[in-house]
Enzyme design. Structure first.
Site, mmCIF file in Angstrom:
data_model
loop_
_atom_site.group_PDB
_atom_site.id
_atom_site.type_symbol
_atom_site.label_atom_id
_atom_site.label_comp_id
_atom_site.label_asym_id
_atom_site.label_seq_id
_atom_site.Cartn_x
_atom_site.Cartn_y
_atom_site.Cartn_z
ATOM 1 N N TYR A 163 0.848 -1.205 0.000
ATOM 2 C CA TYR A 163 0.000 0.000 0.000
ATOM 3 C C TYR A 163 0.879 1.248 0.000
ATOM 4 C CZ TYR A 163 -3.533 3.324 1.808
ATOM 5 O OH TYR A 163 -4.380 4.389 1.990
ATOM 6 N N THR A 198 -12.965 5.541 8.605
ATOM 7 C CA THR A 198 -13.829 5.040 7.521
ATOM 8 C C THR A 198 -13.799 3.517 7.585
ATOM 9 O OG1 THR A 198 -12.071 4.833 5.892
ATOM 10 C CG2 THR A 198 -13.184 6.966 5.978
HETATM 11 N N1 LIG Z 1 -9.311 6.240 5.623
HETATM 12 C C1 LIG Z 1 -8.031 6.468 5.795
HETATM 13 O O1 LIG Z 1 -7.487 6.364 6.892
HETATM 14 C C2 LIG Z 1 -7.168 6.886 4.638
HETATM 15 C C3 LIG Z 1 -5.889 7.382 4.933
HETATM 16 C C4 LIG Z 1 -5.080 7.747 3.882
HETATM 17 C C5 LIG Z 1 -5.517 7.639 2.584
HETATM 18 N N2 LIG Z 1 -6.755 7.142 2.330
HETATM 19 C C6 LIG Z 1 -7.157 6.998 0.925
HETATM 20 O O2 LIG Z 1 -8.380 7.690 0.730
HETATM 21 C C7 LIG Z 1 -9.128 7.040 -0.289
HETATM 22 C C8 LIG Z 1 -10.543 6.763 0.203
HETATM 23 O O3 LIG Z 1 -10.451 5.953 1.364
HETATM 24 P P1 LIG Z 1 -11.681 5.657 2.336
HETATM 25 O O4 LIG Z 1 -11.116 5.611 3.695
HETATM 26 O O5 LIG Z 1 -12.805 6.568 2.048
HETATM 27 O O6 LIG Z 1 -12.014 4.171 1.896
HETATM 28 P P2 LIG Z 1 -13.381 3.352 1.849
HETATM 29 O O7 LIG Z 1 -12.973 1.946 1.709
HETATM 30 O O8 LIG Z 1 -14.275 3.753 2.950
HETATM 31 O O9 LIG Z 1 -14.035 3.871 0.484
HETATM 32 C C9 LIG Z 1 -13.381 3.656 -0.726
HETATM 33 C C10 LIG Z 1 -14.385 3.635 -1.856
HETATM 34 O O10 LIG Z 1 -13.652 3.359 -3.068
HETATM 35 C C11 LIG Z 1 -14.294 2.318 -3.769
HETATM 36 N N3 LIG Z 1 -13.318 1.542 -4.523
HETATM 37 C C12 LIG Z 1 -12.396 0.680 -4.030
HETATM 38 N N4 LIG Z 1 -11.713 0.106 -5.033
HETATM 39 C C13 LIG Z 1 -12.216 0.609 -6.172
HETATM 40 C C14 LIG Z 1 -11.940 0.372 -7.530
HETATM 41 N N5 LIG Z 1 -11.011 -0.502 -7.915
HETATM 42 N N6 LIG Z 1 -12.638 1.048 -8.470
HETATM 43 C C15 LIG Z 1 -13.594 1.939 -8.099
HETATM 44 N N7 LIG Z 1 -13.919 2.181 -6.809
HETATM 45 C C16 LIG Z 1 -13.242 1.521 -5.859
HETATM 46 C C17 LIG Z 1 -14.966 1.451 -2.692
HETATM 47 O O11 LIG Z 1 -16.021 0.675 -3.242
HETATM 48 C C18 LIG Z 1 -15.400 2.500 -1.688
HETATM 49 O O12 LIG Z 1 -16.699 2.987 -1.970
HETATM 50 C C19 LIG Z 1 -8.340 5.779 -0.665
HETATM 51 O O13 LIG Z 1 -7.564 6.045 -1.809
HETATM 52 C C20 LIG Z 1 -7.436 5.576 0.536
HETATM 53 O O14 LIG Z 1 -6.268 4.859 0.222
HETATM 54 C C21 LIG Z 1 -7.593 6.769 3.327
#
Ligand SMILES: NC(=O)c1ccc[n+]([C@@H]2O[C@H](COP(=O)([O-])OP(=O)(O)OC[C@H]3O[C@@H](n4cnc5c(N)ncnc54)[C@H](O)[C@@H]3O)[C@@H](O)[C@H]2O)c1
Length: 263
Positions: A163, A198
């Protein structure tokens, strides 16, 4: 809450079915933007579109895997067909990995994480940029791309090596694209949240070999504020970063992390 005006903008958001992407869709919609949404999960996407439409927002979308190049092609075609332009893209769709040391990480899982989190952003930008440049030229309105990287994209991340590698790649794509289009009214930045409340994070904690409670305590012990981020604390930075008020801000990694990265 700061009030932004995106009423003259078409905004594409991937991963808008839940979590950060879903909240971003609500906030950009409330600020007047026309929305083009994507999610892998068709049901969640349709529910998001239906709810936003019922609240009066202009919204359309396509379900599909962002790791598939065709999804980005179709999303950009949709933006042009429905709204005739694209000004802002939040490349947010992403997946985590099961927490494990590198030698214990399944290779297929690592490949999938890199396909979604890194190649997904590459395909997205590849097809978004030509329409953004065209839209900027036609309307005089500047464009902005915000890629969801992570604190793991700017720091080593034990038990999340694949990741972290993908998110470091997102930062590299962001910085390079920012330089390529700096004179073209297109700003490109990366958002780097630390662990935020989340489903992605609750799932990561559930899979920890230490068990959920211990994993959460370990994680919070490293955060200067001693807590997880909240969705709205991250999403407000998306609006800020993409606002035209930030016209001199490009090529940056914006850390929203409770002080985790201080340099
Ligand atoms: N939540 C955290 O702590 C955090 C921290 C740093 C970065 N991020 C990044 O933020 C972004 C959103 O994260 P989140 O916490 O909202 O995650 P989440 O899992 O709650 O939501 C992610 C959404 O993306 C969709 N998704 C996943 N794979 C996909 C694909 N291949 N094609 C289309 N849609 C897809 C899922 O269905 C989901 O609705 C991600 O890129 C994650 O890496 C999150």
């Amino acid at each position: 809450m700061t009030v932004y005006d995106f009423s003259n903008k078409v905004v594409l958001i991937s991963g808008a079915g839940r979590g950060l992407g879903r909240r971003a869709a609500e906030r950009f919609g409330k600020s007047g933007a026309k929305l083009v949404l994507n999610d892998y999960g068709e049901e969640a996407l349709n529910e998001a579109i239906k709810t936003l439409e019922s609240e009066g927002y202009s919204v359309c979308g396509i379900a599909g895997d962002i790791a598939d190049e065709q999804t980005s092609i179709r999303l950009v075609e949709l933006a042009e067909e429905k709204f005739g332009a694209l000004h802002i893209a939040i490349n947010n769709a992403g997946i985590a990995q099961n927490m494990a040391r590198l030698h214990e990480t399944d290779s297929d899982e690592a490949r999938r994480v890199i396909d979604v989190d890194l190649m997904g952003v590459f395909y997205a930008m590849k097809y978004q940029i030509p329409l953004m440049l065209k839209s900027a030229e036609a309307s005089g309105l500047p464009s902005a791309i915000l890629n969801l990287a992570s604190a793991a994209g700017v720091m080593g991340s034990p038990n999340l090596a694949a990741y972290s590698a993908a998110k470091h790649g997102v930062v590299a794509l962001t910085r390079s694209a920012a330089l390529e289009y700096a004179t073209k009214s297109l700003r490109v930045n990366a958002l780097c949240p630390s662990f935020t409340r989340t489903k992605m994070v609750t799932d990561i904690l559930e899979t920890s070999r230490h068990g959920r409670e211990v994993a959460e305590a370990k994680l919070l012990a490293f955060n200067p504020m001693g807590r997880l981020g909240e969705v709205d604390e991250i999403v407000q930075a998306m609006l800020w970063a993409c606002s035209d008020d930030n016209s001199y801000y490009t090529g940056q990694t914006l850390s929203i992390d409770g002080g985790l990265r201080t340099s």
